[in-house]
Design a protein around this motif. Structure first.
Motif, PDB file in Angstrom:
ATOM      1  N   ILE A   1     -40.431  18.826   4.787  1.00 37.13           N
ATOM      2  CA  ILE A   1     -40.007  20.163   5.205  1.00 37.13           C
ATOM      3  C   ILE A   1     -40.025  21.165   4.066  1.00 37.13           C
ATOM      4  O   ILE A   1     -40.595  22.263   4.197  1.00 37.13           O
ATOM      5  N   ILE A   2     -39.415  20.826   2.933  1.00 42.40           N
ATOM      6  CA  ILE A   2     -39.270  21.794   1.841  1.00 42.40           C
ATOM      7  C   ILE A   2     -40.619  22.277   1.303  1.00 42.40           C
ATOM      8  O   ILE A   2     -40.808  23.486   1.117  1.00 42.40           O
ATOM      9  N   PRO A   3     -41.603  21.392   1.030  1.00 41.41           N
ATOM     10  CA  PRO A   3     -42.904  21.902   0.551  1.00 41.41           C
ATOM     11  C   PRO A   3     -43.567  22.855   1.532  1.00 41.41           C
ATOM     12  O   PRO A   3     -44.137  23.879   1.139  1.00 41.41           O
ATOM     13  N   THR A   4     -43.497  22.523   2.830  1.00 46.95           N
ATOM     14  CA  THR A   4     -44.090  23.402   3.844  1.00 46.95           C
ATOM     15  C   THR A   4     -43.360  24.737   3.901  1.00 46.95           C
ATOM     16  O   THR A   4     -43.995  25.804   4.033  1.00 46.95           O
ATOM     17  N   LEU A   5     -42.043  24.705   3.784  1.00 47.14           N
ATOM     18  CA  LEU A   5     -41.260  25.942   3.822  1.00 47.14           C
ATOM     19  C   LEU A   5     -41.616  26.854   2.654  1.00 47.14           C
ATOM     20  O   LEU A   5     -41.836  28.062   2.834  1.00 47.14           O
TER      21      LEU A   5
ATOM     22  N   SER B   1     -44.387  26.790   0.876  1.00 47.83           N
ATOM     23  CA  SER B   1     -45.785  27.221   1.020  1.00 47.83           C
ATOM     24  C   SER B   1     -45.911  28.377   2.001  1.00 47.83           C
ATOM     25  O   SER B   1     -46.605  29.367   1.741  1.00 47.83           O
ATOM     26  N   GLN B   2     -45.228  28.270   3.143  1.00 50.44           N
ATOM     27  CA  GLN B   2     -45.305  29.354   4.136  1.00 50.44           C
ATOM     28  C   GLN B   2     -44.665  30.634   3.606  1.00 50.44           C
ATOM     29  O   GLN B   2     -45.158  31.741   3.877  1.00 50.44           O
ATOM     30  N   ALA B   3     -43.569  30.506   2.865  1.00 50.62           N
ATOM     31  CA  ALA B   3     -42.922  31.694   2.309  1.00 50.62           C
ATOM     32  C   ALA B   3     -43.848  32.411   1.328  1.00 50.62           C
ATOM     33  O   ALA B   3     -43.975  33.643   1.348  1.00 50.62           O
ATOM     34  N   LEU B   4     -44.526  31.660   0.470  1.00 54.12           N
ATOM     35  CA  LEU B   4     -45.465  32.259  -0.481  1.00 54.12           C
ATOM     36  C   LEU B   4     -46.636  32.918   0.250  1.00 54.12           C
ATOM     37  O   LEU B   4     -47.068  34.019  -0.113  1.00 54.12           O
ATOM     38  N   GLN B   5     -47.148  32.268   1.292  1.00 52.97           N
ATOM     39  CA  GLN B   5     -48.244  32.846   2.059  1.00 52.97           C
ATOM     40  C   GLN B   5     -47.811  34.126   2.763  1.00 52.97           C
ATOM     41  O   GLN B   5     -48.593  35.080   2.855  1.00 52.97           O
ATOM     42  N   LEU B   6     -46.569  34.134   3.262  1.00 54.52           N
ATOM     43  CA  LEU B   6     -46.077  35.338   3.926  1.00 54.52           C
ATOM     44  C   LEU B   6     -46.027  36.514   2.965  1.00 54.52           C
ATOM     45  O   LEU B   6     -46.391  37.647   3.322  1.00 54.52           O
ATOM     46  N   PHE B   7     -45.616  36.284   1.726  1.00 54.82           N
ATOM     47  CA  PHE B   7     -45.606  37.351   0.734  1.00 54.82           C
ATOM     48  C   PHE B   7     -47.030  37.813   0.422  1.00 54.82           C
ATOM     49  O   PHE B   7     -47.265  39.005   0.203  1.00 54.82           O
ATOM     50  N   GLU B   8     -47.972  36.893   0.411  1.00 49.45           N
ATOM     51  CA  GLU B   8     -49.343  37.238   0.059  1.00 49.45           C
ATOM     52  C   GLU B   8     -50.029  38.072   1.134  1.00 49.45           C
ATOM     53  O   GLU B   8     -50.847  38.954   0.828  1.00 49.45           O
ATOM     54  N   VAL B   9     -49.721  37.803   2.406  1.00 50.10           N
ATOM     55  CA  VAL B   9     -50.394  38.526   3.488  1.00 50.10           C
ATOM     56  C   VAL B   9     -49.637  39.784   3.894  1.00 50.10           C
ATOM     57  O   VAL B   9     -50.089  40.505   4.794  1.00 50.10           O
ATOM     58  N   ALA B  10     -48.500  40.064   3.246  1.00 46.55           N
ATOM     59  CA  ALA B  10     -47.731  41.262   3.595  1.00 46.55           C
ATOM     60  C   ALA B  10     -48.552  42.543   3.480  1.00 46.55           C
ATOM     61  O   ALA B  10     -48.455  43.414   4.356  1.00 46.55           O
TER      62      ALA B  10
END
Length: 355
Positions: free
Chosen positions: A79-83, A85-94
């Protein structure tokens, strides 16, 4: 003979001042012990129930420890690695979301977003700031957490403290009861019982509600194909302890992401919105009444104020102790109001004569 009320106020005031000073200077040192105590307090009813089923305290603690270790391993591996990773991707696509939103507004409201308009510049600046600062902020937070709660503390100290406290919890409570001032022991026991009921309803009840709703939101959003569904579910579950705020923040974030991802596919957008509607129905009619109760005695505004003050003064440790302190102050305030309403100052001599 009991001490005069004036002397008692002095003693309790000194004790409170010592507590705040220790928290101020030793906050980081106390962190693993506060975390361990919170975990032990959360799990004590489970251990008590296992004891009533026939297990010894040692066996109950061992069983809870094994299950906790397995849950931690699953979270650490899946769970933690996926969480993160998704948080970093969300910042990148903002920034892309900001550009899409700007194009949508430009198409429908061309005069609102001229090339030099303040709104266009604000949207572009916000997207760029989130991209440049968001990931950096998350990485800094993770790095700071790693430096503050190093691997030894996370893996060794906190579990060891929680296991020992859980094992000796009932004996510690009995020992503290023996040390209570005899003249005030009944009143202190009553106040402690009220504080425990408030904390049990809020921390254990709301903690379980947050966990259940966060898991539901994350799984349901990922099943409908929403990007960053795990992050949205985590955020929504995390702030569910403040009524309606979890659904408001999580719902706004999820529907906003769904509009960008599924624009034109109104069925998918409706499913995302429906997930939060169902979540609110389940929370209001099933989870909160069953796990929390009708009233926990902690007003949301008072809770936010306590978290803000203690977080600003004492950092992360302050936020951990904010809820117990807020609950204690609420119970003591209600006790003080009750005493005032039974006093001559409130009732007057006429009220005394009527009784």
């Amino acid at each position: 003979m009991a001490l005069p009320a004036r002397d008692q106020v002095i003693y309790w005031s000194v004790a409170s001042a010592v507590f705040l000073i220790v928290l101020w200077f030793l906050g980081h040192v106390l962190l693993p012990f506060v975390l361990g105590g919170a975990i032990a307090y959360f799990l004590d009813p489970v251990a008590d129930r296992l004891e009533r089923m026939g297990l010894s305290r040692v066996a109950a603690t061992a069983l809870i420890t094994v299950i906790g270790v397995l849950a931690f391993v699953v979270m650490a591996l899946l769970i933690i690695p996926t969480l993160v990773s998704q948080a970093l991707q969300l910042f990148e696509v903002a920034p892309e979301f900001a550009r899409t939103f700007t194009a949508w507004l430009t198409e429908r409201f061309p005069t609102l977003l001229d090339d030099g308009s303040t709104l266009r510049q604000s949207i572009n600046s916000l997207g760029a700031t989130i991209e440049s600062r968001g990931a950096q902020l998350l990485e800094t937070a993770l790095t700071s957490a790693a430096s503050l709660l190093n691997v030894v503390v996370l893996i060794v100290v906190v579990p060891v403290v929680s296991v020992y406290l859980l094992l000796d919890w009932d004996r510690m409570v009995a020992r503290i009861d023996q040390l209570l001032p005899r003249d005030h022991a009944p009143v202190i026991r009553r106040l402690a019982s009220d504080i425990d009921q408030t904390l049990a309803a809020f921390i254990r009840g709301m903690g379980t509600v947050c966990l259940v709703l966060g898991t539901y939101y994350a799984v349901a959003l990922m099943l409908v194909g929403l990007q960053f569904g795990l992050v949205v579910g985590f955020v929504a579950g995390l702030v569910t302890f403040i009524p309606y705020l979890g659904a408001l923040i999580g719902g706004a974030l999820a529907i906003g992401l769904a509009l960008f991802q599924f624009w034109g596919d109104w069925v998918s957008i409706g499913m995302v919105a429906g997930i939060f509607v169902i979540g609110q129905v389940i929370e209001g009619n099933v989870l909160t009444p069953k796990l929390v109760g009708s009233s926990v005695g902690l007003h949301p505004v008072w809770l936010i104020f306590a978290l803000s003050v203690f977080g600003a003064l004492f950092g992360f440790v302050g936020m951990l102790v904010a809820v117990p302190v807020a609950a204690s102050m609420g119970v003591i305030t209600r006790f003080g109001v009750e005493q005032y309403q039974n006093s001559l100052l409130y009732r007057g001599r006429s009220g005394q004569d009527d009784t």
